[in-house]
Structures are given as C-alpha cells and as structure tokens.
Motif scaffolding. Sequence first.
Motif, PDB file in Angstrom:
ATOM      1  N   ARG A  72       0.855  -1.170   0.000  1.00 43.28           N
ATOM      2  CA  ARG A  72       0.000   0.000   0.000  1.00 43.28           C
ATOM      3  C   ARG A  72       0.904   1.237   0.000  1.00 43.28           C
ATOM      4  O   ARG A  72       2.026   1.188   0.513  1.00 43.28           O
ATOM      5  N   ARG A  98      -1.844  12.514  -6.060  1.00 42.48           N
ATOM      6  CA  ARG A  98      -3.142  11.852  -5.985  1.00 42.48           C
ATOM      7  C   ARG A  98      -3.517  11.255  -7.342  1.00 42.48           C
ATOM      8  O   ARG A  98      -4.061  10.151  -7.418  1.00 42.48           O
ATOM      9  N   ARG A  99      -3.194  11.974  -8.411  1.00 45.59           N
ATOM     10  CA  ARG A  99      -3.520  11.485  -9.749  1.00 45.59           C
ATOM     11  C   ARG A  99      -2.763  10.189 -10.069  1.00 45.59           C
ATOM     12  O   ARG A  99      -3.334   9.233 -10.600  1.00 45.59           O
ATOM     13  N   HIS A 105      -1.527   8.082  -7.876  1.00 44.29           N
ATOM     14  CA  HIS A 105      -2.058   7.025  -7.014  1.00 44.29           C
ATOM     15  C   HIS A 105      -3.365   6.474  -7.578  1.00 44.29           C
ATOM     16  O   HIS A 105      -3.572   5.249  -7.627  1.00 44.29           O
ATOM     17  N   ASP A 106      -4.244   7.360  -8.026  1.00 44.21           N
ATOM     18  CA  ASP A 106      -5.506   6.912  -8.614  1.00 44.21           C
ATOM     19  C   ASP A 106      -5.263   6.082  -9.871  1.00 44.21           C
ATOM     20  O   ASP A 106      -5.989   5.106 -10.143  1.00 44.21           O
ATOM     21  N   ARG A 130      -4.152   2.649  -8.822  1.00 45.34           N
ATOM     22  CA  ARG A 130      -5.321   1.931  -8.284  1.00 45.34           C
ATOM     23  C   ARG A 130      -6.200   1.413  -9.421  1.00 45.34           C
ATOM     24  O   ARG A 130      -6.683   0.267  -9.377  1.00 45.34           O
ATOM     25  N   GLU A 151      -6.943  -2.531 -10.355  1.00 48.77           N
ATOM     26  CA  GLU A 151      -8.295  -3.036 -10.535  1.00 48.77           C
ATOM     27  C   GLU A 151      -8.436  -3.725 -11.889  1.00 48.77           C
ATOM     28  O   GLU A 151      -9.065  -4.787 -12.003  1.00 48.77           O
ATOM     29  N   THR A 206      -8.121  -0.935   2.332  1.00 44.43           N
ATOM     30  CA  THR A 206      -8.481   0.060   1.334  1.00 44.43           C
ATOM     31  C   THR A 206      -7.350   0.275   0.327  1.00 44.43           C
ATOM     32  O   THR A 206      -6.168   0.261   0.689  1.00 44.43           O
ATOM     33  N   ARG A 207      -7.756   0.459  -0.896  1.00 50.57           N
ATOM     34  CA  ARG A 207      -6.791   0.808  -1.947  1.00 50.57           C
ATOM     35  C   ARG A 207      -6.848   2.302  -2.264  1.00 50.57           C
ATOM     36  O   ARG A 207      -6.168   2.768  -3.180  1.00 50.57           O
ATOM     37  N   GLU A 208      -7.657   3.036  -1.512  1.00 48.75           N
ATOM     38  CA  GLU A 208      -7.701   4.508  -1.632  1.00 48.75           C
ATOM     39  C   GLU A 208      -6.436   5.093  -0.997  1.00 48.75           C
ATOM     40  O   GLU A 208      -5.737   4.438  -0.222  1.00 48.75           O
ATOM     41  N   MET A 209      -6.175   6.352  -1.307  1.00 51.78           N
ATOM     42  CA  MET A 209      -5.055   7.035  -0.675  1.00 51.78           C
ATOM     43  C   MET A 209      -5.277   7.114   0.840  1.00 51.78           C
ATOM     44  O   MET A 209      -6.348   7.504   1.310  1.00 51.78           O
ATOM     45  N   VAL A 210      -4.270   6.700   1.600  1.00 53.23           N
ATOM     46  CA  VAL A 210      -4.312   6.761   3.059  1.00 53.23           C
ATOM     47  C   VAL A 210      -3.372   7.875   3.533  1.00 53.23           C
ATOM     48  O   VAL A 210      -2.185   7.899   3.157  1.00 53.23           O
TER      49      VAL A 210
END
Length: 374
Positions: free
Chosen positions: A246, A258-259, A261-262, A265, A269, A367-371
């Motif tokens: 992660r 953030r971009r 990381h998204d 992700r 997926e 979670t695979r969202e930004m932590v």
Amino acid sequence: MTGTAAPFVADDYRARMERAARSAADAGLAGLLVAPGPDLVWLTGYAPTATTERLTLLVLAPGQDPVLVVPTLEAPDAAKAAGASALTLRDWTDGKDPYTVTAALLDAAGRFGISDNAWAMHLLGLQKALPGTSYASLTEALPMLRAVKDAAELELLAAAGAAADATFEEIRKVPFGGRRESEVAADLSRLLIEYGHTQVDFTIVASGPNGANPHHEVGDRIIERGDMIVLDFGGLKDGYGSDTSRTVHVGEPTDEERRVHDLVRAAQEAGFRAVRPGRPCQEVDRAARAVIADAGYGEYFIHRTGHGIGVTTHEPPYMIEGEEQPLVPGMCFSVEPGVYLPGRFGVRIEDIVTVTEDGGRRLNDTTREMVIVD
C-alpha cells in the motif's frame, strides 16, 4: 525455513508426491530430485534445520515408492516429518559416497528434474556417478508443480493475507513523519509477528524519492511531511506466504501525487478484473500495464505485474508478457502494478489474488484509496 503447515498429514504429502511423479512422467522425465528447500517442505513436510554440504535428496519416480536420501546424523529429524510415513528413508554415513547410494535409485540413462537450489557439487556428483543421465531445473521442467493450491492451502493463504491486512491497519496509526524508515520497518516486522507470522521476509518502507526504487533497502532516511511512502511487506504464517503493498502519504498529497495514485489503483483493478480461468497469465500484465501506458506513464512501470505465492513469497506463475500458461482455479499470485518517478516518488498497490471458477478473489481487503498518515 520455519513454520511448516500444521494441518497437513502423511496422506496429504503422499498425494502430493504421487501427483509430482505423475507430472514428471507427463513431462517426459524419469523422475524428480528434490533438494532441501520449499519443494521438499511442500512434498514431505521436512525442512532440515541447517544448511549442510551433506547430500539430502528426495527421489520421486513413476512406479516406485518415494525415497529420501539423508545423512545418518539427520535421519532422526527426517523421520519426524509429517510426511515421513509416506516415504522410505535411505541414510548414508560420513565416509560413504552418497552419490552411489542415490545412483542405485535412478535410471542410468534418464532425464531428471532437479531443484533449482540443488548444490552444484551434488549435481556434478550425480553426473559423475551416472554419466548417462541428464537434468533440467524444476522451474524449467515443472513450473506449475506447486501453483494450484487445494482448499486447505487456500485457507492458509487467506489467513496469512488477513494477518498482513491487520498489520497494515495498525501501521497506518503509527507516526511516520520525523521517524526513520528503519523504525517504521521494525514496527511492520513486530506487527507481522504479533499477528501470527513466524517468518518476516521483507518490510520495504520507501519514502519520498526512495519510493521510485521498487526494491528499496530500508535505510535511515528520516520521513518528512509531504512524502509518499511505499509499504511492501510479507512473510510466512503457518508455512504460507503473505505479500501486500500500500502507498500512504504524510499529510495532504499534491494533485499529481493523488492522480498517480488513482492511476495505479485503476491499473490494479484492471489487472484483478482480467483474472479468469483459461486466460494466459500475460493477460493480467497486459490489462494493468495498458491503463498506465495509456495515461503516459508506461516507461515508469518497470517490473512484472505479479508473481505466484505459496510456501514461498515468490514462485511461479508470473504475470508477465510472454507467459502463456493458462490461469487455473486455485492459482494464487500478486497483482501489483506501480509507477516510479526517479528522484521524486513511487506508488505501488498489491493484493494477493486467487483464481476461482469464474474469476478471481482478493486475499487482501484493506483500502486501496489514498491513506493519509501523520
């Protein structure tokens, strides 16, 4: 290797050895020669306590009972292995030639699969005793030997994955900023042990620019506010592996961070959704890689998308271009795309996935969202 799988009994090992011998015959081999290491543990439950120059070798051949050639002084420990009653022990004493003992069990003109990690001196000793024999590495000859897991193995892998997930849920609560990478790595090791691991194989904590190195060796860099941090950790729990990654951030990330990381992700997926029985392994790599390449970051995804996992944390099959091995229910492997921007930061997101009858199932659920961490 520590932590052999307690649930397995002699009949389980007998079935594995029989299947391995049949697979050898199907591959045109006269048999298999298995040295100490993960294959021996998986086939017999026996893990010698120390690496030794003395020959230990499991001989599997179609139509004959399994034989474990073992030094006399180690025979008592070998006899205690969970699978010992499913094989015959053939011991040899110091001063005797172990290759003569082993040669008597082999077809003098046969071609054998042999463990990748067998000592060269042992292979050369066998070739000298039986010059008409030839050999191929097990990875070359039977790459899928351990690839398809049974229900009990899947349960153990799921438990290892859950322990790694619990470790991540705890590590995200600790302070990161102002601490050394090595301190956070020590926390990861401690938590893996607390959650039942008996062996920690790796604890990567790659902060800031170090995150651009996928296999960064943990150092004394002090983590700063604004750092992206790649966490990659795993080991063995009850003899089966965990491995998860992660990427967290100290404080609020930039729009670019953030971009990226998204993007990773989304690629992870896509790789997961490509998992279907019958599809070649390379399709998982292609699916994840296409997302990153289409966004213009293809040159920064510099490793394969995944590797198998079982009694080791890295084993076949591999999710990589050129691997046409079809996916089979029961296979377990990582799906771990990444983007690595030299001198700046990196992002990797990794789950262990098992192939089901109609798709795939993740063995990691954090979670695979930004932590965001402190």
